[in-house]
Each structure stands twice: as C-alpha cells, then as structure tokens.
Design an enzyme around this catalytic site. Structure first.
Site, PDB file in Angstrom:
ATOM      1  N   TYR A  64       0.817  -1.209   0.000  1.00  0.00           N
ATOM      2  CA  TYR A  64       0.000   0.000   0.000  1.00  0.00           C
ATOM      3  C   TYR A  64       0.855   1.265   0.000  1.00  0.00           C
ATOM      4  CZ  TYR A  64      -4.079  -2.889   0.259  1.00  0.00           C
ATOM      5  OH  TYR A  64      -5.045  -3.813  -0.053  1.00  0.00           O
ATOM      6  N   ASN A 118     -13.457   2.826  -5.988  1.00  0.00           N
ATOM      7  CA  ASN A 118     -12.030   3.111  -6.099  1.00  0.00           C
ATOM      8  C   ASN A 118     -11.456   3.602  -4.780  1.00  0.00           C
ATOM      9  OD1 ASN A 118     -12.342   2.505  -8.817  1.00  0.00           O
ATOM     10  ND2 ASN A 118     -12.690   4.645  -9.382  1.00  0.00           N
ATOM     11  N   HIS A 133     -15.193   1.208  -0.430  1.00  0.00           N
ATOM     12  CA  HIS A 133     -14.111   0.237  -0.244  1.00  0.00           C
ATOM     13  C   HIS A 133     -12.904   0.849   0.454  1.00  0.00           C
ATOM     14  CE1 HIS A 133     -15.801  -2.369  -3.770  1.00  0.00           C
ATOM     15  NE2 HIS A 133     -16.464  -2.519  -2.640  1.00  0.00           N
ATOM     16  N   CYS A 153      -8.402   0.078  18.165  1.00  0.00           N
ATOM     17  CA  CYS A 153      -9.413   0.996  18.704  1.00  0.00           C
ATOM     18  C   CYS A 153     -10.379   1.521  17.660  1.00  0.00           C
ATOM     19  CB  CYS A 153      -8.748   2.163  19.439  1.00  0.00           C
ATOM     20  SG  CYS A 153      -7.955   3.391  18.365  1.00  0.00           S
TER      21      CYS A 153
END
Length: 237
Positions: free
Chosen positions: A56, A95, A112, A123
């Site tokens: 990511y 997206n 998403h 938490c």
C-alpha cells in the site's frame, strides 16, 4: 433529457484507469503481481504485515504521480451545477484513490476505503495519512504499536456506509454507473435496487458490463469522452 435534481453515481476502476491508475483486473495489473490472499485479506495482513504495508506504500506513492481526468472534473462540475439549482449529486466509488476529490467533488462515499486513510485495528480510530507506513507504527489515538493498517475494505470485510448508500439511493431520480465491471457485489447490485425503486438507470462504460442488460440506457466509450458530454446534457436540461 428531462430535468434531474438528485443523481447517484457509482464509479469503478474504469474512470481512474484513464488517469494511469493500475487496476487489479487489467492484464498485467496488480492482481497478477500480488496474490490477493497476501495483500487484500485480513489473514494476509496478519501473516505478513510488512508485505501489506509495503504494497500500500507503493500504491500511495503511485497516487501522487497521477491527476484527475476529464471525467472526474466533469462530475465535480455536475455536483456544483445540481447544487446550484437545489439538487444533489452523490458519488459512490469502489475506487480507493482520491481522484474524485482532486477533481473537485465533495460528496463522495468511498465504500471500499481510501488509500489516504489509516485505520487502527485495535481501537477503530481513522486518520488521514499520505506517508509510508510500517508494522512498527503506533496508533495516534490509543498509541498501541502495530495498530495502523490501510483503511481499505479487504476481501471478507463489509463495505463502508451501506446505510448511507441505501438512503441516497432511495432519493435518486437517476442512478448512473461509470467504469464498472458489474462483477463486484454489493456495488453490482445497486442497479437492481434502483430498478426495484423505479429509478431511471444509465450505464457509461468502455464496453458492456456483466449487468448492462439491467440498465435503461447504456453508452459506450472512454469515460473522459462520454462523461463530460453526458454532464453537459444534464446541466443544459
């Protein structure tokens, strides 16, 4: 075209592909480079958080190199135009990029998740972040180490804001699907929901999707070409 005041738009990978965003389903796309089990499931994150964070981080870095295209900008223009005459536009996007917002749109539901947000797995706190992350990071709220994860809906997880999506769908004069494959649920089921409510439906896509037959009208072509043309028609009505 009759005057429309409340429009709900679902967008998928096709609208961002023209900006250079790599899609999972394209040939040579991310699905082929990384098995989904490793980078897009809670189990994959638990097994190798460093791999998932790095994946990511790469996607976040790639996002900084692209710009919104004519379709994104046209939808922001539509949002402002509808608002000026007392109407509304809600964009529901599959997206995880922020190109709608970069293009000027404000009322966007990221069902998403989004790359520019982190979620604490302990938490539940969310916060905006554009920087690289690692398993050594701590949550800014509870301070627990290894709490932050990408704020992305992975396979096996529930999409975000389904109640809000149902609410805006109930108020829509028109439901439009742009750049979607019609293969990912529950998003793919929104056209059927619109039909059940008696809402008009329109598909704007590069090619026919799996659910094209469900729409009242389908227009084919590049989003950067057909979306601005359609927006001009709506605003002129």
């Amino acid at each position: 075209m009759s005057k429309l005041n409340h429009i709900v738009i679902l967008t998928g990978a096709g609208i961002s592909a023209e900006s250079g965003i790599d899609t999972f389903r394209s040939e040579g796309g991310l699905w082929e480079q990384y098995p989904i089990e490793q980078v897009a499931t809670p189990e994959g994150f638990a097994a190798d958080p460093a791999l998932v964070h790095n994946f990511y981080n790469m996607r976040r870095a790639a996002l900084k190199t692209v710009k919104p295209n004519a379709a994104h900008i046209a939808l922001a223009k539509l949002e402002k135009g509808l608002h000026a005459r007392g109407g509304s536009l809600t964009i529901i996007t599959q997206n995880v990029d922020n190109l709608h917002e970069q293009g000027g749109a404000e009322n966007v539901i990221h069902m998403h998740g989004i790359l520019t947000s982190l979620l604490c797995q302990f938490c539940g706190h969310r916060w905006e972040s554009h920087e690289d992350t690692s398993p050594n990071d701590s949550c800014i709220a509870c301070q627990r180490r290894s709490g932050p994860r990408p704020d992305i809906v992975w396979f096996g997880e529930m999409p975000y804001e389904l109640d809000r999506i149902d609410q805006v769908m109930s108020q829509a004069d028109l439901f439009v699907s742009i750049g979607t494959s019609g293969a990912v649920y529950p998003a793919a089921g929104l056209v059927s929901e619109a039909r059940r409510r008696g809402t008009k439906t329109l598909e704007l896509n590069l090619e026919e999707s799996q659910g094209s037959y469900l729409f009242d009208e389908s227009r084919l072509g590049k989003a950067g070409d057909i979306v601005p043309k359609w927006v001009a028609e709506v605003l002129a009505a």
